[in-house]
Design a protein around this motif. Structure first.
Motif, mmCIF file in Angstrom:
data_model
loop_
_atom_site.group_PDB
_atom_site.id
_atom_site.type_symbol
_atom_site.label_atom_id
_atom_site.label_comp_id
_atom_site.label_asym_id
_atom_site.label_seq_id
_atom_site.Cartn_x
_atom_site.Cartn_y
_atom_site.Cartn_z
ATOM 1 N N CYS A 1 0.820 -1.223 0.000
ATOM 2 C CA CYS A 1 0.000 0.000 0.000
ATOM 3 C C CYS A 1 0.852 1.270 0.000
ATOM 4 C CB CYS A 1 -0.931 0.015 1.214
ATOM 5 S SG CYS A 1 -2.363 -1.071 1.054
ATOM 6 N N VAL A 2 2.055 1.204 0.560
ATOM 7 C CA VAL A 2 2.881 2.410 0.613
ATOM 8 C C VAL A 2 3.840 2.499 -0.564
ATOM 9 C CG1 VAL A 2 2.720 2.595 3.112
ATOM 10 C CG2 VAL A 2 4.599 1.289 2.123
ATOM 11 N N LEU A 3 3.736 1.548 -1.503
ATOM 12 C CA LEU A 3 4.570 1.604 -2.709
ATOM 13 C C LEU A 3 3.949 2.484 -3.782
ATOM 14 C CD1 LEU A 3 6.013 -1.890 -3.733
ATOM 15 C CD2 LEU A 3 7.250 0.148 -3.011
ATOM 16 N N TYR A 4 2.627 2.472 -3.852
ATOM 17 C CA TYR A 4 1.924 3.100 -4.969
ATOM 18 C C TYR A 4 0.542 3.529 -4.478
ATOM 19 C CZ TYR A 4 0.718 3.629 -9.949
ATOM 20 O OH TYR A 4 0.378 4.126 -11.187
ATOM 21 N N PRO A 5 0.038 4.704 -4.885
ATOM 22 C CA PRO A 5 -1.268 5.173 -4.395
ATOM 23 C C PRO A 5 -2.384 4.170 -4.649
ATOM 24 C CG PRO A 5 -0.120 6.934 -5.558
ATOM 25 C CD PRO A 5 0.682 5.685 -5.786
ATOM 26 N N LEU A 6 -3.306 4.061 -3.708
ATOM 27 C CA LEU A 6 -4.425 3.137 -3.849
ATOM 28 C C LEU A 6 -5.473 3.719 -4.802
ATOM 29 C CD1 LEU A 6 -3.161 1.987 -1.146
ATOM 30 C CD2 LEU A 6 -5.492 1.258 -0.602
ATOM 31 N N ASP A 7 -5.965 2.881 -5.704
ATOM 32 C CA ASP A 7 -7.079 3.289 -6.549
ATOM 33 C C ASP A 7 -8.336 3.349 -5.682
ATOM 34 O OD1 ASP A 7 -8.734 0.506 -7.128
ATOM 35 O OD2 ASP A 7 -6.592 0.187 -6.822
ATOM 36 N N HIS A 8 -9.365 4.025 -6.156
ATOM 37 C CA HIS A 8 -10.551 4.284 -5.343
ATOM 38 C C HIS A 8 -11.286 2.999 -4.975
ATOM 39 C CE1 HIS A 8 -14.039 6.560 -3.862
ATOM 40 N NE2 HIS A 8 -13.192 7.582 -3.798
ATOM 41 N N VAL A 9 -11.316 2.032 -5.875
ATOM 42 C CA VAL A 9 -12.023 0.779 -5.596
ATOM 43 C C VAL A 9 -11.348 0.034 -4.441
ATOM 44 C CG1 VAL A 9 -12.644 -1.491 -6.519
ATOM 45 C CG2 VAL A 9 -12.908 0.552 -7.948
ATOM 46 N N THR A 10 -10.009 -0.084 -4.502
ATOM 47 C CA THR A 10 -9.277 -0.784 -3.436
ATOM 48 C C THR A 10 -9.391 -0.025 -2.117
ATOM 49 O OG1 THR A 10 -7.706 -1.620 -5.084
ATOM 50 C CG2 THR A 10 -7.048 -1.752 -2.771
ATOM 51 N N ALA A 11 -9.290 1.298 -2.173
ATOM 52 C CA ALA A 11 -9.385 2.103 -0.951
ATOM 53 C C ALA A 11 -10.766 1.979 -0.317
ATOM 54 C CB ALA A 11 -9.074 3.564 -1.261
ATOM 55 N N THR A 12 -11.817 1.918 -1.142
ATOM 56 C CA THR A 12 -13.177 1.741 -0.614
ATOM 57 C C THR A 12 -13.302 0.402 0.107
ATOM 58 O OG1 THR A 12 -14.106 3.105 -2.397
ATOM 59 C CG2 THR A 12 -15.628 1.626 -1.239
ATOM 60 N N SER A 13 -12.725 -0.633 -0.490
ATOM 61 C CA SER A 13 -12.752 -1.954 0.131
ATOM 62 C C SER A 13 -11.951 -1.953 1.431
ATOM 63 C CB SER A 13 -12.184 -2.993 -0.836
ATOM 64 O OG SER A 13 -12.119 -4.261 -0.245
ATOM 65 N N LEU A 14 -10.829 -1.256 1.443
ATOM 66 C CA LEU A 14 -9.997 -1.174 2.644
ATOM 67 C C LEU A 14 -10.747 -0.450 3.769
ATOM 68 C CD1 LEU A 14 -7.348 -1.594 4.139
ATOM 69 C CD2 LEU A 14 -6.445 0.456 3.001
ATOM 70 N N ALA A 15 -11.492 0.601 3.429
ATOM 71 C CA ALA A 15 -12.250 1.350 4.440
ATOM 72 C C ALA A 15 -13.320 0.480 5.096
ATOM 73 C CB ALA A 15 -12.885 2.584 3.802
ATOM 74 N N GLN A 16 -13.761 -0.553 4.411
ATOM 75 C CA GLN A 16 -14.789 -1.450 4.950
ATOM 76 C C GLN A 16 -14.196 -2.621 5.725
ATOM 77 O OE1 GLN A 16 -16.737 -2.482 1.302
ATOM 78 N NE2 GLN A 16 -17.794 -0.509 1.099
ATOM 79 N N LEU A 17 -12.893 -2.695 5.803
ATOM 80 C CA LEU A 17 -12.235 -3.800 6.504
ATOM 81 C C LEU A 17 -12.498 -3.702 8.010
ATOM 82 C CD1 LEU A 17 -10.267 -6.191 5.788
ATOM 83 C CD2 LEU A 17 -8.398 -4.667 6.438
ATOM 84 N N PRO A 18 -12.860 -4.793 8.679
ATOM 85 C CA PRO A 18 -13.058 -4.763 10.136
ATOM 86 C C PRO A 18 -11.704 -4.747 10.856
ATOM 87 C CG PRO A 18 -13.442 -6.980 9.301
ATOM 88 C CD PRO A 18 -13.205 -6.114 8.102
ATOM 89 N N PHE A 19 -11.165 -3.556 11.035
ATOM 90 C CA PHE A 19 -9.802 -3.425 11.556
ATOM 91 C C PHE A 19 -9.640 -4.040 12.942
ATOM 92 C CE2 PHE A 19 -9.649 -0.189 8.254
ATOM 93 C CZ PHE A 19 -8.382 -0.406 7.719
ATOM 94 N N ARG A 20 -10.658 -3.920 13.762
ATOM 95 C CA ARG A 20 -10.539 -4.478 15.109
ATOM 96 C C ARG A 20 -10.317 -5.981 15.030
ATOM 97 N NH1 ARG A 20 -15.038 -2.703 19.257
ATOM 98 N NH2 ARG A 20 -14.007 -0.741 18.739
ATOM 99 N N LYS A 21 -11.100 -6.640 14.189
ATOM 100 C CA LYS A 21 -10.949 -8.088 14.021
ATOM 101 C C LYS A 21 -9.628 -8.414 13.330
ATOM 102 C CE LYS A 21 -12.441 -12.204 14.624
ATOM 103 N NZ LYS A 21 -12.688 -12.709 15.982
ATOM 104 N N LEU A 22 -9.270 -7.610 12.372
ATOM 105 C CA LEU A 22 -8.018 -7.811 11.639
ATOM 106 C C LEU A 22 -6.834 -7.905 12.596
ATOM 107 C CD1 LEU A 22 -6.620 -7.520 8.618
ATOM 108 C CD2 LEU A 22 -6.007 -5.288 9.525
ATOM 109 N N LEU A 23 -6.785 -6.978 13.566
ATOM 110 C CA LEU A 23 -5.655 -6.931 14.491
ATOM 111 C C LEU A 23 -5.788 -7.963 15.601
ATOM 112 C CD1 LEU A 23 -5.130 -3.069 14.752
ATOM 113 C CD2 LEU A 23 -3.972 -4.701 13.269
ATOM 114 N N GLU A 24 -7.021 -8.271 15.997
ATOM 115 C CA GLU A 24 -7.222 -9.280 17.046
ATOM 116 C C GLU A 24 -6.722 -10.651 16.599
ATOM 117 O OE1 GLU A 24 -11.333 -9.262 17.957
ATOM 118 O OE2 GLU A 24 -11.240 -7.497 19.276
#
Length: 636
Positions: free
Chosen positions: A498-521
């Protein structure tokens, strides 16, 4: 102390405890740990090293060795050999190193390589040189041993301080005692490929430090440096401080060495004939002349062609020779170019196109992930991310053995690394203008990033009611891959991409919907947490979505006054991003905290001098100062 002793009396006695430090790490051990042994001229990691074919480059080798032995007209203590990529600078430097070693005039060597991990660290330059001096001179070794035992942090100081404390002061101490070794006086230090050392500022700093030492005669060495003629290096070498102490030697792309390339190719093809019991007619003089013509004075072209023809995973050298000759004839018909880079790029494209079509995508993904991993990650890390067995991964890597090889260590599969014969191959793949549809940092990277994100969504959803990772039945992984390792590897590689190249809007939208709390747990406790630089990641996100993915806001921990804490996600999925104290990075791990001292999970010092309560009850009792971290693409 008095185990099983009996029937004795001790009175009016004083006991002194004598500590045995013989088991503690020696100063040389500390020095070696901060060095780059893989970059030494005789390291196993470089074996067999590139060196001049017998009977070639004799004029350059003679000039350099005569200068090093102080028998030439050039008395300057610094010699800079410069030339463009692929002309054989490293081979010349290696051959000179071996010649000087035989004459007992070689002090230290460093062969930089930005495409091979562990051989590009500027902080390791002077510790590496110091270590090699110490192993060849007992008097110097004794001094440096005592210095580092007294202050092991010397190896972590700024470059000028390292040079003074590790080299200048010990050498001055030797001279004062009259113990200066004749082998050190006038010995050669060879630094090859300085332009491949990480950081242009650091490259120039190393040059200036060496120049000042040569000017003031604070070290008794003769310094041989090679590099490409990069602008910043040229400007530094042209400074007035170098005017009286620098000799220059150019190694250009030249058709005058065609006869040397002819000797090399003739000998290499003859070896193949003998190994495979081929007829003498398997290659004609016209064939060799055509290959020499295509090499156009570029040694890397000739050596890469030879490795391509010798590919053991091909249908045999005759078939490989046929492919190369057809390529050479086709390129001969094209308009001539004076740019040797373009010729080399065409051959690199040929190498990639020879990979079976059903394997080419995976090979490009392996190369992309290797490029993305800035540290010495084993090949297994790439295999796990792509859900490949090590056997499958090695098979894919063998398809590019004319430009790369897998380095094996005694540690087994975990210690294997992918290495490259020359940095120009990865440079070719990174540059869209040069590699075209073979480019690995464009659509290929975006598609892989999307695929990894889809995997994370799926695992988080499937594990929603479980404290541990659960994989859907249709996800097939190799038997030697642990699901926790797979999950960790994909989390790390996704955010690293993600820090190599800017995220396109579709990927960024999907990332915003990621359940981060569960991801890290779901992340399991590990000794080396993976860290990100938050501002670097935010800079790659679309403006209208960045706050939904990662933002600065009031800390979520009750009682914490920090209003600039980093927060993952939004709404019911938001969760604090954990920061090591006094750092500008965040840790991709939900249970990595509980700092020694009174710090919140966001890195904030408690106002009432009591630790803030964690938002997670399952804390790992480990100080952040004692934990190594794996960093994704640190900003430079």
């Amino acid at each position: 102390m008095f185990d099983r002793a009996q029937n004795f009396i001790i009175s009016n006695s004083c006991f002194t405890q004598v500590l045995d430090n013989s088991r503690a790490g020696s100063g040389l051990d500390v020095l070696l740990s901060k060095s780059m042994p893989d970059a030494f001229h005789d390291s196993g990691a470089r074996y067999p090293p590139p060196k001049c074919h017998y009977g070639t480059r004799m004029d350059y080798i003679e000039q350099i060795t005569d200068w090093a032995l102080n028998t030439s007209d050039h008395k300057e203590p610094v010699l800079w050999m410069h030339g463009p990529f692929g002309v054989g600078k490293t081979a010349v430097a290696q051959t000179c190193a071996e010649a000087l070693e035989r004459k007992k005039k070689l002090i230290a060597t460093l062969f930089f390589s930005r495409s091979n991990t562990g051989r590009d660290d500027p902080q390791s330059v002077f510790p590496s040189i110091t270590y090699q001096v110490a192993t060849s001179c007992e008097a110097f070794s004794d001094i440096i041993e005592a210095r580092i035992r007294k202050n092991p942090a010397l190896t972590t100081k700024a470059l000028p301080i390292q040079f003074e404390e590790l080299l200048v002061s010990p050498l001055r101490q030797m001279a004062t005692k009259g113990s200066m070794d004749n082998g050190i006086e006038g010995g050669a230090v060879i630094i090859d490929g300085l332009d491949e050392c990480r950081g242009t500022r650091e490259q120039c700093e190393i040059i200036r430090i060496i120049a000042a030492s040569a000017q003031d005669r604070t070290t008794p060495f003769r310094w041989f440096i090679t590099s490409r003629p990069e602008d910043h290096i040229i400007r530094t070498m042209n400074s007035t401080s170098f005017s009286s102490i620098l000799a220059r030697l150019e190694l250009p792309v030249s058709r005058e060495i065609d006869h040397e390339i002819l000797i090399y190719l003739t000998d290499e093809l003859e070896k193949l004939r003998e190994q495979h019991e081929l007829p003498h007619s398997w290659v004609s003089e016209r064939d060799i002349a055509l290959l020499v013509e295509r090499a156009a004075g570029l040694w890397i072209y000739a050596t890469t062609m030879a490795r391509f023809i010798d590919d053991v995973n091909s249908l045999g050298p005759q078939d490989q020779l046929r492919i190369v000759l057809k390529f050479a004839e086709d390129t001969t018909r094209r308009p001539k170019t004076s740019n040797p880079l373009k010729e080399m790029d065409s051959f690199y494209a040929l190498i990639m196109e020879q990979i079976p079509s059903n394997a080419r995508l995976m090979v490009r993904r392996i190369l992309l992930l290797h490029l993305n991993m800035h540290h010495s990650f084993p090949l297994r890390e790439i295999a796990v991310t792509l859900r490949l067995s090590m056997d499958q991964t090695l098979r894919f890597c063998r398809t590019i053995q004319s430009v790369a090889w897998v380095e094996y260590f005694p540690g087994g599969t975990l210690a294997r690394r992918l290495r490259f014969h020359h940095a120009s191959f990865l440079d070719f793949l990174k540059d869209r203008k040069r590699s075209g549809r073979l480019h690995i940092c464009g659509k290929l990277m975006i598609d892989l990033r999307k695929e990894l994100l889809e995997f994370l969504h799926m695992v988080c959803a499937f594990s929603a009611d479980s404290p541990s990772i659960k994989l859907p039945s249709h996800i097939h992984i190799s038997e030697d891959i642990d699901p926790n390792d797979l999950y960790r590897a994909i989390v790390e590689r996704f955010f690293s991409l993600c820090v190599l190249y800017p995220l396109d809007h579709v990927t960024a939208t999907s990332l915003a919907q990621l359940p981060f709390r569960k991801l890290l747990e779901l992340q399991q406790p590990i000794r080396q947490p993976f860290i990100l630089f938050p501002r670097q990641l935010v800079s790659m996100l679309p403006d209208d979505l960045s706050d939904k993915i990662l933002r600065q806001d009031k800390c979520l921990t009750p009682g914490c006054p920090n209003v600039e804490a980093w927060i993952w996600g939004h709404g019911e999925n938001e969760t604090p991003a954990f920061m090591p104290k006094d750092a500008h990075s965040i840790v991709l791990y939900n249970q990595w905290l509980s700092y020694s001292g009174n710090y919140c999970t966001c890195g904030e010092l408690s106002a009432n001098n009591t630790p803030h309560k964690s938002t997670n009850s399952e804390e790992v009792k480990k100080s952040d100062d004692a934990v190594e971290t794996r960093v994704s693409n640190p900003p430079r």
